[in-house]
Design an enzyme around this catalytic site. Structure first.
Site, short mmCIF file in Angstrom:
data_model
loop_
_atom_site.label_atom_id
_atom_site.label_comp_id
_atom_site.label_asym_id
_atom_site.label_seq_id
_atom_site.Cartn_x
_atom_site.Cartn_y
_atom_site.Cartn_z
N ARG A 41 0.81 -1.23 0.00
CA ARG A 41 0.00 0.00 0.00
C ARG A 41 0.84 1.27 0.00
O ARG A 41 0.37 2.32 -0.42
CB ARG A 41 -0.93 0.01 1.21
N ASP A 149 -14.03 11.05 12.28
CA ASP A 149 -13.12 10.02 11.76
C ASP A 149 -11.75 10.66 11.58
O ASP A 149 -11.63 11.90 11.53
CB ASP A 149 -13.63 9.48 10.41
C1 SAM Z 1 -14.42 -0.20 9.91
S1 SAM Z 1 -14.76 1.52 10.05
C2 SAM Z 1 -16.13 1.49 11.18
C3 SAM Z 1 -17.27 2.37 10.73
C4 SAM Z 1 -18.52 2.31 11.61
N1 SAM Z 1 -18.22 2.67 12.97
C5 SAM Z 1 -19.18 0.95 11.54
O1 SAM Z 1 -19.05 0.16 12.49
O2 SAM Z 1 -19.82 0.64 10.54
C6 SAM Z 1 -13.41 2.09 11.11
C7 SAM Z 1 -13.15 3.60 11.01
O3 SAM Z 1 -12.30 4.00 12.09
C8 SAM Z 1 -11.48 5.05 11.62
N2 SAM Z 1 -10.28 5.21 12.47
C9 SAM Z 1 -9.19 4.40 12.53
N3 SAM Z 1 -8.28 4.91 13.39
C10 SAM Z 1 -8.81 6.05 13.89
C11 SAM Z 1 -8.35 7.03 14.82
N4 SAM Z 1 -7.15 6.95 15.42
N5 SAM Z 1 -9.15 8.07 15.10
C12 SAM Z 1 -10.37 8.19 14.50
N6 SAM Z 1 -10.86 7.30 13.61
C13 SAM Z 1 -10.09 6.24 13.31
C14 SAM Z 1 -11.14 4.63 10.19
O4 SAM Z 1 -10.73 5.72 9.39
C15 SAM Z 1 -12.45 3.98 9.72
O5 SAM Z 1 -13.22 4.86 8.96
#
Ligand code: SAM
Length: 293
Positions: A41, A149
């Site tokens: 990536r 996010d």
């Molecule tokens: C798999 S998605 C979950 C979306 C939603 N909560 C759901 O369950 O359908 C995980 C999200 O967490 C965000 N994320 C990861 N690390 C993060 C951080 N340190 N602070 C804020 N968001 C974060 C990612 O960008 C991603 O969009």
């Protein structure tokens, strides 16, 4: 001219240096077997900056004057953003039919604030706003649903509020008809009544300064986010959630997640539709400390 698709080889040492930096900055944790994933990536980033190795890229990431931009780029690349409307239906039932009526009965200030932490492209906070409307309880309350996010790319999509079929794999058809209009583009647009309830912002859950911008909260949804973090980061993030929650506020995690070995501060509450975490009332916490029942 470098081929942008050519994979740049990453040594174990380079992997550890880059992995640790990413882990420190945004909590995401990659173990050694996922080295190929970082290699694959991030190779394009090495080419993009005309660098010759991941050693140089690591240096760029840490010290270049554009290092903040670069970190933003790689969080866009490395985060898993899978999400859809009405995810984990039984938990949403607990939210609509049990938690919301309880908060409605208890809170005197008529303010309801909900945080979808790690909201990805917005399906989760919009679903919550729709369920608040369907509960018919809060029309004369100040309701705020905050979606946050770390990735700007997903927040951009969230703010647009335009979705295709893949976002609707579990949403009941009647909700889809009620809360979306079909655009000329064949896509589904969230109606204004819902959009107006939700605000989006970039918040890194590890960044205490940014967390100060989040108001005190009645319910936090943080589903399928901390699974990507190492244990220390999970602890820190959950501690921050505890601080942000009002007394008796709720923390809802994804169905495969629990606070086991992360925090003992919350109590596990058995509702009819689901088990959820709740911040104890101060009086209850004092009783526990004093050894009372
Ligand atoms: C798999 S998605 C979950 C979306 C939603 N909560 C759901 O369950 O359908 C995980 C999200 O967490 C965000 N994320 C990861 N690390 C993060 C951080 N340190 N602070 C804020 N968001 C974060 C990612 O960008 C991603 O969009």
């Amino acid at each position: 001219m470098q081929n942008p698709d050519q994979i740049v080889e990453m040594s174990d040492e380079e992997f550890r240096a880059i992995r640790d930096y990413i882990n420190n900055q945004c909590g995401l944790y990659f173990d050694l077997p996922s080295k190929y994933l970082l290699e694959k990536r991030l190779s394009r980033r090495v080419h993009e900056h005309r660098l010759s190795s991941f050693k140089e890229y690591h240096y760029y990431l840490r010290y270049d004057k554009n290092s903040v931009d670069e970190l933003n780029k790689i969080t866009d690349i490395l985060t898993t953003n899978e999400t859809y409307f009405y995810r984990e239906a039984y938990q949403l039932l607990a939210f609509k039919d049990e938690i919301l009526p309880e908060i409605h009965a208890i809170k005197k200030d008529k303010k309801l604030t909900i945080w979808s932490a790690g909201c990805s492209t917005g399906e989760e906070p919009y679903t919550l706003a729709m369920l608040i409307i369907l509960s018919n309880l809060f029309s004369d309350w100040r309701v705020e649903v905050v979606g946050s996010d770390i990735s700007q790319r997903v927040l951009h999509a969230a703010r647009r509020g335009i979705y295709s079929d893949s976002s609707f794999r579990t949403m009941p058809e009647e909700y889809k008809n009620r809360f979306f209009t079909k655009g000329d583009d064949g896509k589904f647009h969230v109606i204004d009544e819902v959009k107006e309830m939700v605000t989006f912002g970039k918040v890194n859950l590890l960044d205490s300064k940014m967390l100060n911008l989040i108001p005190s909260i009645d319910i936090i949804f943080c589903r399928n986010v901390i699974i990507y973090f190492d244990l220390e980061t999970k602890k820190k993030v959950v501690e921050n959630f505890y601080e942000k929650l009002n007394d008796a506020g709720y923390l809802l995690l994804g169905h495969s997640e629990s606070l086991m070995s992360i925090s003992t501060s919350f109590k596990l509450k058995h509702l009819k539709n689901d088990m959820v975490y709740q911040k104890p009332l101060i009086e209850d916490s004092l009783k526990v400390l004093k050894g009372g029942d």
